[in-house]
Design a protein around this motif. Structure first.
Motif, PDB file in Angstrom:
ATOM      1  N   ARG A   1       0.848  -1.212   0.000  1.00 54.05           N
ATOM      2  CA  ARG A   1       0.000   0.000   0.000  1.00 54.05           C
ATOM      3  C   ARG A   1       0.874   1.250   0.000  1.00 54.05           C
ATOM      4  O   ARG A   1       0.559   2.235  -0.682  1.00 54.05           O
ATOM      5  CB  ARG A   1      -0.940  -0.002   1.204  1.00 54.05           C
ATOM      6  N   ASP A   2       1.951   1.205   0.771  1.00 48.40           N
ATOM      7  CA  ASP A   2       2.876   2.353   0.792  1.00 48.40           C
ATOM      8  C   ASP A   2       3.442   2.604  -0.602  1.00 48.40           C
ATOM      9  O   ASP A   2       3.504   3.758  -1.072  1.00 48.40           O
ATOM     10  CB  ASP A   2       4.023   2.091   1.770  1.00 48.40           C
ATOM     11  N   THR A   3       3.861   1.534  -1.279  1.00 47.92           N
ATOM     12  CA  THR A   3       4.404   1.686  -2.627  1.00 47.92           C
ATOM     13  C   THR A   3       3.340   2.217  -3.580  1.00 47.92           C
ATOM     14  O   THR A   3       3.613   3.087  -4.415  1.00 47.92           O
ATOM     15  CB  THR A   3       4.949   0.344  -3.150  1.00 47.92           C
TER      16      THR A   3
ATOM     17  N   GLN B   1      10.260  12.343 -12.313  1.00 43.21           N
ATOM     18  CA  GLN B   1      10.396  11.320 -11.278  1.00 43.21           C
ATOM     19  C   GLN B   1       9.740  10.003 -11.714  1.00 43.21           C
ATOM     20  O   GLN B   1       8.713   9.996 -12.379  1.00 43.21           O
ATOM     21  CB  GLN B   1       9.762  11.800  -9.971  1.00 43.21           C
ATOM     22  N   HIS B   2      10.360   8.907 -11.292  1.00 41.91           N
ATOM     23  CA  HIS B   2       9.848   7.567 -11.581  1.00 41.91           C
ATOM     24  C   HIS B   2       9.901   6.736 -10.306  1.00 41.91           C
ATOM     25  O   HIS B   2      10.812   6.896  -9.487  1.00 41.91           O
ATOM     26  CB  HIS B   2      10.691   6.857 -12.640  1.00 41.91           C
ATOM     27  N   VAL B   3       8.975   5.806 -10.185  1.00 43.01           N
ATOM     28  CA  VAL B   3       8.929   4.939  -9.003  1.00 43.01           C
ATOM     29  C   VAL B   3       9.425   3.537  -9.370  1.00 43.01           C
ATOM     30  O   VAL B   3       9.099   3.013 -10.435  1.00 43.01           O
ATOM     31  CB  VAL B   3       7.510   4.867  -8.411  1.00 43.01           C
ATOM     32  N   ALA B   4      10.200   2.972  -8.458  1.00 47.99           N
ATOM     33  CA  ALA B   4      10.624   1.572  -8.571  1.00 47.99           C
ATOM     34  C   ALA B   4      10.096   0.792  -7.378  1.00 47.99           C
ATOM     35  O   ALA B   4      10.278   1.203  -6.225  1.00 47.99           O
ATOM     36  CB  ALA B   4      12.145   1.470  -8.623  1.00 47.99           C
ATOM     37  N   ILE B   5       9.412  -0.308  -7.635  1.00 47.79           N
ATOM     38  CA  ILE B   5       9.061  -1.253  -6.577  1.00 47.79           C
ATOM     39  C   ILE B   5      10.372  -1.858  -6.090  1.00 47.79           C
ATOM     40  O   ILE B   5      11.188  -2.314  -6.896  1.00 47.79           O
ATOM     41  CB  ILE B   5       8.099  -2.319  -7.112  1.00 47.79           C
TER      42      ILE B   5
END
Length: 473
Positions: free
Chosen positions: A220-222, A235-239
């Motif tokens: 959920r945080d991710t 910006q980009h998100v990585a699991i």
């Protein structure tokens, strides 16, 4: 609007499609006395590509000029300074032009770091352990502090400024298991307009209790971080599962499900860095064929996955990396510092894409040039070669290709983002003396790769804006 023209020596790397877009240039012949006076797309240099089947060519312009639009922060064009300056001379109906004279300096695309832990900057150079003990005795102790928003903010700010001082303009970064650590990093990166990738670290076992977050909550945080930050600006998100040891099968499987639900989100973790680590994973997962198979079973492999290290792999694992497009990030200073082992760069590149990274804080420097120096020595120990062109290609266009960002960054092709670094090849007395003995561009670049560090970085430009200048110090 003002066009900024940066006059300098230019060096970058082109793909076959890039090369066909360029005006045909004279093929390099560095035996000619006037080699430094010509623009070359060197078709004779053999480089191992990050993208299978792609041809890579160095392009060098001894008296070059790079044109940047200060409104879009993008590259307009580049070429010989005489041609560029004549074309953009201030005249009625033409945009204003500002010329930045860096003659005798070298301009390259901004360096890209594909694996680094920003919270670990405060425990870099921690003595005397190999991987698993090092994590328990130093890393987890330091990362526990990032529940404090001020610690997260101040460290993110310091870390990003250090990247810029080392000529690094983009990076794939680990935060901690605290969501606010990723939020703080993104906030500062967004302010600087750097193109960065990060995410909250997923851990729910085999780590101190304050750093463990239950599987469902961590996902959920991710998800919240993806909603808030993914593709917001640059910006980009990585699991980000730390590695198989610190995540339960449930957490890894949930991470895989989240990963496959997106087309553009990244995934980053560690793989086969240390023999004890590999043995621990085999003990935890006795019914799997190997370390990589654990990640494969959980849905974590794919073209947007970067696995750090990958030193101890078997042939079926290399083949599975190739089948899935999963990328490996080579971290030479870290591998030497922790005594992890020697990475075979040519062999791994023969199967899949390899990027090069600092891995601070197990790595001992944020300088990508210092990192290349150690990468060269690791290959030497295995009777492999790492040329300066190969190394410099890898930390610019190659790392961009590995991260699927080469449509945005990595070289000077028009309309790409204007991330670049101004390098003083004579920044120290030793460099100046050594450079005076060189007889070719390739020799100069090799000396830069072996002796260069943060001291050679004169200026770092991000999306057309100067974010670091050694003169300001």
């Amino acid at each position: 609007m003002t066009l900024h023209i940066y006059k300098a020596r230019l060096l970058h790397y082109l793909t076959e499609s890039d090369r066909t877009e360029r005006t045909p240039s004279k093929i390099a012949n560095t035996n000619q006395p006037d080699y430094a006076q010509v623009s070359t797309i060197d078709q004779s240099t053999t480089l191992l590509p990050v993208t299978a089947g792609e041809r890579i060519y160095p392009e060098y312009i001894a008296d070059g000029a790079l044109v940047v639009d200060d409104v879009t922060g993008r590259i307009v064009e580049y070429g010989h300074s005489k041609t560029i300056l004549s074309k953009y001379a201030n005249a009625e109906g033409k945009p204003a032009v500002k010329v930045h004279d860096h003659r005798h300096k070298l301009i390259m695309p901004g360096f890209i770091d594909t694996h680094v832990h920003y919270p670990q900057i405060d425990m870099i150079a921690a003595y005397g352990e190999q991987l698993l003990d090092w994590l328990n005795n130093y890393t987890f102790v330091t990362e526990a502090n990032f529940g404090d928003p001020k610690v997260a903010h101040d460290t993110a700010q310091f870390f990003l400024n250090q990247l810029l001082a080392n000529g690094t303009t983009s990076a794939m970064v680990f935060a901690t298991s605290h969501p606010l650590s990723a939020e703080a990093f993104f906030a500062e990166s967004h302010r600087l307009n750097t193109r960065m990738i990060t995410g909250n670290v997923l851990m729910d076992q085999n780590a101190p209790e304050p750093l463990c977050v239950p599987a469902e909550q961590s996902i959920r945080d991710t998800q919240n971080i993806i909603d808030n930050w993914h593709e917001r600006g640059r910006q980009h998100v990585a699991i980000t599962p730390r590695f198989a040891i610190t995540s339960t099968p449930k957490q890894l499987r949930l991470a895989g499900e989240l990963y496959t639900s997106y087309d553009s989100v990244y995934l980053q973790t560690h793989l086969a860095e240390n023999r004890d680590e590999v043995a621990f994973v085999q003990q935890m997962y006795p019914n799997h064929k190997g370390y990589l198979d654990v990640y494969d079973d959980m849905g974590l492999l794919g073209r947007r996955t970067t696995l750090a290290h990958g030193i101890y792999l078997e042939t079926p694992e290399y083949e599975r990396l190739r089948e899935t497009g999963t990328q490996i990030s080579h971290c030479p200073t870290s591998n030497l510092f922790l005594g992890s082992g020697l990475f075979d760069l040519p062999k791994t590149l023969s199967y899949t894409g390899v990027s090069i990274a600092t891995d601070v804080g197990a790595g001992t420097s944020l300088s990508m040039l210092t990192t290349l120096s150690e990468a060269y020595k690791i290959q030497q120990l295995q009777s492999n070669q790492l040329s300066a062109h190969q190394g410099l290609y890898q930390i610019t266009l190659g790392n961009a290709q590995s991260l699927l960002l080469d449509d945005k960054i990595g070289n000077f092709m028009p309309n790409k983002e204007a991330d670049f670094v101004v390098i003083d090849m004579k920044a120290t007395e030793l460099l100046e003396r050594r450079m005076a003995q060189t007889k070719s561009l390739e020799e100069q670049l090799f000396v830069l790769m072996m002796l260069g560090d943060d001291r050679v970085i004169e200026q770092t430009v991000v999306a057309g804006v100067s974010r670091y200048s050694s003169a300001a110090l």
